[in-house]
Design a protein around this motif. Sequence first.
Motif, PDB file in Angstrom:
ATOM      1  N   LEU A 204       0.834  -1.208   0.000  1.00  0.00           N
ATOM      2  CA  LEU A 204       0.000   0.000   0.000  1.00  0.00           C
ATOM      3  C   LEU A 204       0.870   1.260   0.000  1.00  0.00           C
ATOM      4  N   THR A 205       1.958   1.211   0.738  1.00  0.00           N
ATOM      5  CA  THR A 205       2.884   2.354   0.761  1.00  0.00           C
ATOM      6  C   THR A 205       3.486   2.571  -0.627  1.00  0.00           C
ATOM      7  N   LEU A 206       3.784   1.468  -1.324  1.00  0.00           N
ATOM      8  CA  LEU A 206       4.368   1.557  -2.666  1.00  0.00           C
ATOM      9  C   LEU A 206       3.427   2.231  -3.645  1.00  0.00           C
ATOM     10  N   VAL A 207       2.145   1.913  -3.547  1.00  0.00           N
ATOM     11  CA  VAL A 207       1.194   2.426  -4.526  1.00  0.00           C
ATOM     12  C   VAL A 207       0.559   3.747  -4.089  1.00  0.00           C
ATOM     13  N   ALA A 208       0.658   4.102  -2.829  1.00  0.00           N
ATOM     14  CA  ALA A 208      -0.003   5.293  -2.288  1.00  0.00           C
ATOM     15  C   ALA A 208       0.314   6.594  -3.041  1.00  0.00           C
ATOM     16  N   PRO A 209       1.556   6.788  -3.525  1.00  0.00           N
ATOM     17  CA  PRO A 209       1.832   8.041  -4.254  1.00  0.00           C
ATOM     18  C   PRO A 209       0.982   8.203  -5.514  1.00  0.00           C
ATOM     19  N   ARG A 210       0.296   7.140  -5.927  1.00  0.00           N
ATOM     20  CA  ARG A 210      -0.509   7.209  -7.139  1.00  0.00           C
ATOM     21  C   ARG A 210      -1.975   7.513  -6.824  1.00  0.00           C
ATOM     22  N   PHE A 211      -2.300   7.704  -5.547  1.00  0.00           N
ATOM     23  CA  PHE A 211      -3.644   8.123  -5.162  1.00  0.00           C
ATOM     24  C   PHE A 211      -3.752   9.619  -5.411  1.00  0.00           C
ATOM     25  N   VAL A 212      -4.796  10.061  -6.105  1.00  0.00           N
ATOM     26  CA  VAL A 212      -4.962  11.492  -6.403  1.00  0.00           C
ATOM     27  C   VAL A 212      -6.379  11.939  -6.041  1.00  0.00           C
TER      28      VAL A 212
END
Length: 212
Positions: A204-212
């Motif tokens: 989840l931490t890996l993909v979190a920067p892609r939450f907009v």
Amino acid sequence: MPSKPSLIWHTAASRPTAGNIVWHGGKVSPVEREHLYHQRAATLWLTGLSGSGKSTLAFELERQLLDQGHACYVLDGDNVRHGLNRDLGFSPEDRHENIRRVAEVAHLMNDAGLFVITAFISPYREDRELARQVIGDDRFLEVWVRTDLATCEQRDPKGLYAKARAGKLPNFTGISAPYEAPDRAALTLDTRERPIENCVGELLTLVAPRFV
């Protein structure tokens, strides 16, 4: 080890196709889909030995992403072979085609705006690199589930290692076929001693920067 064909991949606009086929652009932009789903689509490509925990992690991550309101879908190795890739075996050539098809599907699903989580042994480094090219380097997040062979064989949830040791399963990764470890994974996870909640938290931490 049998030799694998060296194949060249292309972008959607330049891949070889049959004659009289033209790529048609749509009227919906990637930015519009980002606004709709509040995310920048990506594929988390989980690779590792059979029994390493790829599917378990993939489906738990899917559950948590959906609970947080993110559109996503798991492409699982066994599930895909029930339909799309039911005609493929486990030779190096068939493994290559298996990954090629999955990468193309992930690419389309990313274009639709979805997060994709794949759970495939995908043992050959070259095939994973080609999948990266199809999906796009900016969307491809390689995750190495680095659980060691001894642990995977001890788990043996499907009884496959026992069959492979008995000579009943040829071309079985880790026993009679190689596994080539990633050399530039975005994340490495070892499920031997770490709880699933901890591993999923890192995903989840890996993909979190892609939450907009």
